[in-house]
Design a protein around this motif. Structure first.
Motif, mmCIF file in Angstrom:
data_model
loop_
_atom_site.group_PDB
_atom_site.id
_atom_site.type_symbol
_atom_site.label_atom_id
_atom_site.label_comp_id
_atom_site.label_asym_id
_atom_site.label_seq_id
_atom_site.Cartn_x
_atom_site.Cartn_y
_atom_site.Cartn_z
ATOM 1 N N SER A 82 0.892 -1.198 0.061
ATOM 2 C CA SER A 82 0.105 -0.213 -0.010
ATOM 3 C C SER A 82 0.820 1.053 -0.116
ATOM 4 C CB SER A 82 -0.819 0.151 1.299
ATOM 5 O OG SER A 82 -1.701 -1.164 1.278
ATOM 6 N N ALA A 83 1.806 1.101 0.773
ATOM 7 C CA ALA A 83 2.737 2.498 1.026
ATOM 8 C C ALA A 83 3.418 2.552 -0.452
ATOM 9 C CB ALA A 83 4.066 2.041 1.873
ATOM 10 N N ASN A 84 3.921 1.780 -1.035
ATOM 11 C CA ASN A 84 4.442 1.793 -2.502
ATOM 12 C C ASN A 84 3.613 2.444 -3.323
ATOM 13 O OD1 ASN A 84 7.163 0.985 -2.889
ATOM 14 N ND2 ASN A 84 6.630 -1.105 -2.479
ATOM 15 N N ARG A 85 2.516 2.064 -3.452
ATOM 16 C CA ARG A 85 1.246 2.794 -4.361
ATOM 17 C C ARG A 85 1.128 4.163 -3.902
ATOM 18 N NH1 ARG A 85 -0.975 4.910 -7.324
ATOM 19 N NH2 ARG A 85 -2.915 4.459 -8.700
ATOM 20 N N LEU A 86 1.234 4.536 -2.605
ATOM 21 C CA LEU A 86 0.975 5.834 -2.233
ATOM 22 C C LEU A 86 2.190 6.751 -2.374
ATOM 23 C CD1 LEU A 86 -1.957 6.824 -1.300
ATOM 24 C CD2 LEU A 86 -1.680 4.867 -2.027
ATOM 25 N N SER A 87 3.225 6.203 -2.971
ATOM 26 C CA SER A 87 4.548 6.931 -2.748
ATOM 27 C C SER A 87 4.798 7.133 -1.303
ATOM 28 C CB SER A 87 4.450 7.996 -3.723
ATOM 29 O OG SER A 87 5.740 8.554 -3.808
ATOM 30 N N ILE A 88 4.804 6.269 -0.211
ATOM 31 C CA ILE A 88 5.096 6.428 1.013
ATOM 32 C C ILE A 88 6.323 5.294 1.258
ATOM 33 C CG2 ILE A 88 4.220 5.896 3.473
ATOM 34 C CD1 ILE A 88 1.532 6.688 2.523
ATOM 35 N N PRO A 89 7.350 5.800 2.022
ATOM 36 C CA PRO A 89 8.534 4.612 2.231
ATOM 37 C C PRO A 89 7.966 3.741 2.961
ATOM 38 C CG PRO A 89 8.683 7.004 3.363
ATOM 39 C CD PRO A 89 7.476 7.006 2.668
ATOM 40 N N VAL A 90 8.544 2.674 2.513
ATOM 41 C CA VAL A 90 8.195 1.280 3.399
ATOM 42 C C VAL A 90 8.652 1.316 4.778
ATOM 43 C CG1 VAL A 90 7.912 -0.106 0.999
ATOM 44 C CG2 VAL A 90 10.112 -0.139 2.530
ATOM 45 N N THR B 35 -18.699 3.967 -7.348
ATOM 46 C CA THR B 35 -17.409 2.688 -7.350
ATOM 47 C C THR B 35 -16.534 2.854 -6.371
ATOM 48 O OG1 THR B 35 -16.660 2.032 -9.447
ATOM 49 C CG2 THR B 35 -15.808 3.680 -8.964
ATOM 50 N N ARG B 36 -16.305 1.714 -5.635
ATOM 51 C CA ARG B 36 -15.106 1.882 -4.647
ATOM 52 C C ARG B 36 -13.533 2.132 -5.481
ATOM 53 N NH1 ARG B 36 -11.519 -0.944 -1.191
ATOM 54 N NH2 ARG B 36 -10.818 -2.067 -2.945
ATOM 55 N N ALA B 37 -13.424 1.357 -6.671
ATOM 56 C CA ALA B 37 -12.194 1.137 -7.235
ATOM 57 C C ALA B 37 -12.196 1.013 -8.523
ATOM 58 C CB ALA B 37 -11.355 0.140 -6.280
ATOM 59 N N SER B 38 -11.200 1.441 -9.164
ATOM 60 C CA SER B 38 -11.061 1.177 -10.591
ATOM 61 C C SER B 38 -9.776 0.534 -11.056
ATOM 62 C CB SER B 38 -11.212 2.421 -11.348
ATOM 63 O OG SER B 38 -10.519 3.366 -11.026
ATOM 64 N N GLN B 39 -9.767 -0.094 -12.341
ATOM 65 C CA GLN B 39 -8.537 -0.552 -12.798
ATOM 66 C C GLN B 39 -7.380 0.438 -12.942
ATOM 67 O OE1 GLN B 39 -7.922 -3.844 -13.284
ATOM 68 N NE2 GLN B 39 -9.892 -3.915 -12.298
ATOM 69 N N GLY B 40 -6.126 0.230 -12.461
ATOM 70 C CA GLY B 40 -5.324 1.308 -12.262
ATOM 71 C C GLY B 40 -5.340 2.104 -11.166
ATOM 72 N N GLY B 41 -6.265 1.930 -10.462
ATOM 73 C CA GLY B 41 -6.504 2.942 -9.213
ATOM 74 C C GLY B 41 -5.641 2.316 -7.825
ATOM 75 N N VAL B 42 -6.498 2.457 -6.859
ATOM 76 C CA VAL B 42 -5.506 2.269 -5.611
ATOM 77 C C VAL B 42 -6.394 1.462 -4.681
ATOM 78 C CG1 VAL B 42 -4.493 4.212 -5.293
ATOM 79 C CG2 VAL B 42 -6.617 4.157 -4.232
ATOM 80 N N GLY B 43 -7.316 0.329 -5.267
ATOM 81 C CA GLY B 43 -8.320 -0.098 -4.687
ATOM 82 C C GLY B 43 -7.656 -1.537 -3.995
ATOM 83 N N TYR B 44 -6.420 -2.062 -4.362
ATOM 84 C CA TYR B 44 -5.946 -3.036 -3.808
ATOM 85 C C TYR B 44 -4.992 -2.840 -2.741
ATOM 86 C CZ TYR B 44 -1.522 -1.410 -5.831
ATOM 87 O OH TYR B 44 -0.180 -0.891 -6.238
ATOM 88 N N ALA B 45 -4.861 -1.310 -2.566
ATOM 89 C CA ALA B 45 -4.050 -0.678 -1.362
ATOM 90 C C ALA B 45 -5.330 -0.495 -0.277
ATOM 91 C CB ALA B 45 -3.448 0.301 -1.849
#
Ligand code: COI
Length: 349
Positions: free
Chosen positions: A94-102, A178-188
């Motif tokens: 999730s952090a990676n996707r939001l550009s947050i340091p791990v 919609t909650r989430a779309s392809q290419g978005g952040v739904g998996y995070a």
């Protein structure tokens, strides 16, 4: 790690028979700051307000991710954490996707261990209790430029819990929002995913539904998730759940149920599910169970699904797969069933 213990514990003034989910917090929290390109030494302190600049980037751009995990107390009064490696893995995805340091593994794992040992009394050994753990990271630079923050704060708080939902879960299929779309952040587990779900959920609540079933963003033809849960259908004797994609959260409970179901000889299909397939299965008498899974709820039966004006009531089954798998999962979590999967780990000194 610096530890400052509270001088006034809330343990004796907390009513453990009345714990609405997520409203009661234990005595301590862990905080760790990220500055100048590195995570600093974490610190445990009494639970309480944390200073935050009005210009903090999280308040403006929502750059924040979180986790949900649980620790249980076994009959020997030992704390058992459930699948903590998976939570760290997902937090960092999730952090990676939001550009947050791990977060470094040692900060996360040692922080958890130390915090849980200090607040171990907040985890009750009685059946049904757990301590819900909420690790989160937010952007803390004082800067309103729309860009990734330079500074971050990692926090772990814990909350004694019993049930997430009390009573029936009646859901409605959402065809507009919609909650989430392809290419978005739904998996995070991005904070903003949840913020965006509140308005449509409130509208459903006003119509008497506890939750929504989210459908795909493109055509609103496929089932995605229900509320904050992964969703499952028992069609005949097969368990079907949407396949993971970038619009679906990879639930750790979902993954555990896939494993347990297969080891019980139940066929599991992870694939796309059309709304029309669910309706057809209901009309043919093949839709035997519907349930949601998630850390907070564990496994929660869904009592009815409404599509447009039609309500499908799911009758309770004598041989419920959901209840059988829930019992096994809870047994493993609490240490009353042998954990052949190596999912649980003791909180050690
Ligand atoms: C969890 O099950 O841990 C969740 O993330 C749900 C939560 C938003 C309460």
């Amino acid at each position: 790690m610096k530890v400052t213990k509270t001088s006034i514990s809330k343990l004796n003034t907390t009513d453990f028979s009345n714990l609405p989910f997520g409203t009661v917090f234990s005595d301590h929290m862990l905080i760790c700051n990220y500055k100048q390109g590195k995570w600093e030494e974490p610190e445990i302190s009494p639970y309480g307000p944390i200073p935050i600049h009005p210009g903090s980037q999280v308040l403006h751009y929502g750059q924040s991710v979180f986790e949900g995990m649980k620790v249980f107390k076994n009959d020997s009064n030992e704390l058992l954490l459930f699948r903590k490696d998976e939570n760290l893995k997902r937090l960092n995805q999730s952090a990676n996707r939001l550009s947050i340091p791990v977060i470094e593994e040692s900060i996360f794992m040692n922080g958890l261990d130390n915090l849980l040992k200090i607040d171990s009394e907040w985890c009750k050994a009685e059946q049904g209790y757990s301590l819900y753990i909420r690790p989160f990271i937010f952007a803390s630079s004082e800067c309103v430029k729309a860009s990734a923050s330079e500074e971050y704060t990692f926090v772990i708080i814990t909350s004694p819990s019993i049930n997430y939902y009390a009573g029936e879960i009646n859901v409605v299929i959402e065809e507009h929002y919609t909650r989430a779309s392809q290419g978005g952040v739904g998996y995070a587990k991005a904070a903003g995913n949840y913020a965006a779900s509140f308005y449509p959920t409130k509208q459903a609540n006003a119509k008497g539904f506890q939750q929504l079933i989210w459908t795909d963003a493109k055509e609103h033809k496929y089932i995605e998730e229900s509320g904050t849960m992964n969703i499952w259908f028992r069609i005949g004797d097969i368990l079907v759940t949407p396949a993971l994609s970038d619009s679906i959260l990879g639930g750790i409970t979902r993954d555990s149920i896939v494993t347990l179901a297969k080891d019980n000889g139940i066929k599991v299909e992870e694939r796309r599910i059309l709304i029309t397939e669910v309706i057809e299965a209901f009309n043919n008498g093949m839709l035997k169970e519907v349930f949601g899974t998630g850390t907070a709820v564990t496994v929660n039966p869904i009592n009815s699904i409404t599509f447009r004006e039609n309500r499908m009531i799911i009758k309770a089954q004598n041989d419920s797969f959901a209840l059988k798998l829930k019992k096994q999962l809870q047994g493993i979590q609490k240490g009353s069933i042998v954990d052949i999967y190596d999912w649980t780990s003791k909180v050690t000194d």
